[in-house]
Design a protein around this motif. Structure first.
Motif, mmCIF file in Angstrom:
data_model
loop_
_atom_site.group_PDB
_atom_site.id
_atom_site.type_symbol
_atom_site.label_atom_id
_atom_site.label_comp_id
_atom_site.label_asym_id
_atom_site.label_seq_id
_atom_site.Cartn_x
_atom_site.Cartn_y
_atom_site.Cartn_z
ATOM 1 N N UNK A 235 22.951 30.526 17.698
ATOM 2 C CA UNK A 235 23.426 31.555 18.220
ATOM 3 C C UNK A 235 24.215 32.601 17.234
ATOM 4 N N UNK A 236 23.405 32.375 15.773
ATOM 5 C CA UNK A 236 24.018 33.246 14.740
ATOM 6 C C UNK A 236 23.781 34.832 14.903
ATOM 7 N N UNK A 237 22.925 35.151 15.900
ATOM 8 C CA UNK A 237 22.547 36.516 16.048
ATOM 9 C C UNK A 237 23.952 37.372 16.520
ATOM 10 N N UNK A 238 24.872 36.374 17.058
ATOM 11 C CA UNK A 238 26.041 37.137 17.537
ATOM 12 C C UNK A 238 27.046 37.541 16.433
ATOM 13 N N UNK A 239 27.516 38.657 16.567
ATOM 14 C CA UNK A 239 28.512 39.377 15.587
ATOM 15 C C UNK A 239 29.596 38.439 15.308
ATOM 16 N N UNK A 240 30.124 37.603 16.484
ATOM 17 C CA UNK A 240 31.511 36.770 16.393
ATOM 18 C C UNK A 240 31.000 35.305 15.895
ATOM 19 N N UNK A 241 29.740 35.142 15.484
ATOM 20 C CA UNK A 241 29.438 33.746 15.109
ATOM 21 C C UNK A 241 29.974 33.255 13.681
#
Length: 261
Positions: free
Chosen positions: A179-185
């Motif tokens: 889920x590294x596409x999320x900004x909060x990752x």
């Protein structure tokens, strides 16, 4: 080699064969048959062991906490689709296939046996059913919700890394930050360091318990030193992925590193 040397070699070989024949004739028939049987049995056992080893080397396990995205990764590997995110699995997804990204290749490619093991605590023992033939283990981590689950993830990972089968067979482990596409990752380096710190705490707390109170099959790390994954007997690496967007290049590289195409 000139003709004279070749002739001498032939003479020496003939002498050796004659001596070997004479030696064999001095051995009682019963002993000779027993020796031949032993050799044949040894060769057969070696062939069986080699065949079993080949079968073991095509299984890759996807494991980790519930909600980390293991099932999405499974479908991305097999179908090239996230299946709209799927839902939490209560049974293992178990299939043998050629990776979807390799289906267009014309040459013959070795299929991979992928097992997506549910992350629910009651179902985790199913990992043991596949470990004996595992070529690699992918421990999937939710990079967004990592901190609230760091303790639980570390405990599960600790249990895997101390299993006798994993240590003895030196099964490689990939810590896959999903889920590294999320900004909060969180970054993979941050996640690795936090896991090492938590596992160091687990080491300290579990060494104070008696052997009857713990289930660890092997100890981790080096006494007197802070824990790091580099101390493990098996290779532990860290990578990133996005199951939802299909960015799983590092996952596929790990698979094909240990299950040759």
């Amino acid at each position: 080699m000139d003709t004279e040397k070749l002739g001498q070699l032939k003479i020496q070989m003939q002498q050796f064969l004659n001596e070997a024949q004479q030696f064999v004739q001095t051995i009682p028939t019963r002993d000779l048959l027993a020796a031949i049987s032993l050799v044949l049995l040894t060769v057969l056992m070696l062939l069986v062991v080699r065949l079993v080893k080949r079968r073991k080397l095509n299984t890759v396990l996807l494991t980790g906490l519930s909600g980390s995205g293991k099932t999405v990764l499974f479908y991305q590997l097999r179908d090239g689709s996230s299946h709209k995110g799927t839902v939490t699995s209560m049974e293992p997804n178990d299939d043998t296939f050629i990776l979807h990204s390799e289906t267009s290749k014309k040459r013959k490619i070795k299929p991979v046996h992928i097992v997506d093991v549910p992350g629910h605590s009651r179902l985790r023992p199913k990992v043991d059913e596949f470990l004996f033939r595992a070529a690699g283990i992918v421990f999937v981590i939710d990079a967004v919700e990592f901190l609230p689950n760091v303790r639980a993830a570390s405990e599960y990972l600790f249990d895997i890394l101390t299993k006798a089968t994993v240590v003895k067979k030196k099964i490689p482990v990939l810590l896959l930050c999903n889920k590294v596409e999320k900004v909060t990752a969180h970054s993979k380096d941050f996640i690795r360091k936090q896991l090492e710190k938590e596992i160091e705490k687990l080491r300290a707390s579990r060494t104070t318990l008696s052997s009857a109170d713990i289930n660890d099959e092997y100890t981790l790390g080096v006494p007197g030193e802070a824990f790091s994954f580099s101390q493990c007997l098996n290779k532990v690496t860290v990578a990133e992925a996005s199951g939802l967007t299909g960015d799983i290049t590092q996952l596929k590289q790990f698979i094909r590193e240990h299950v040759k195409a």
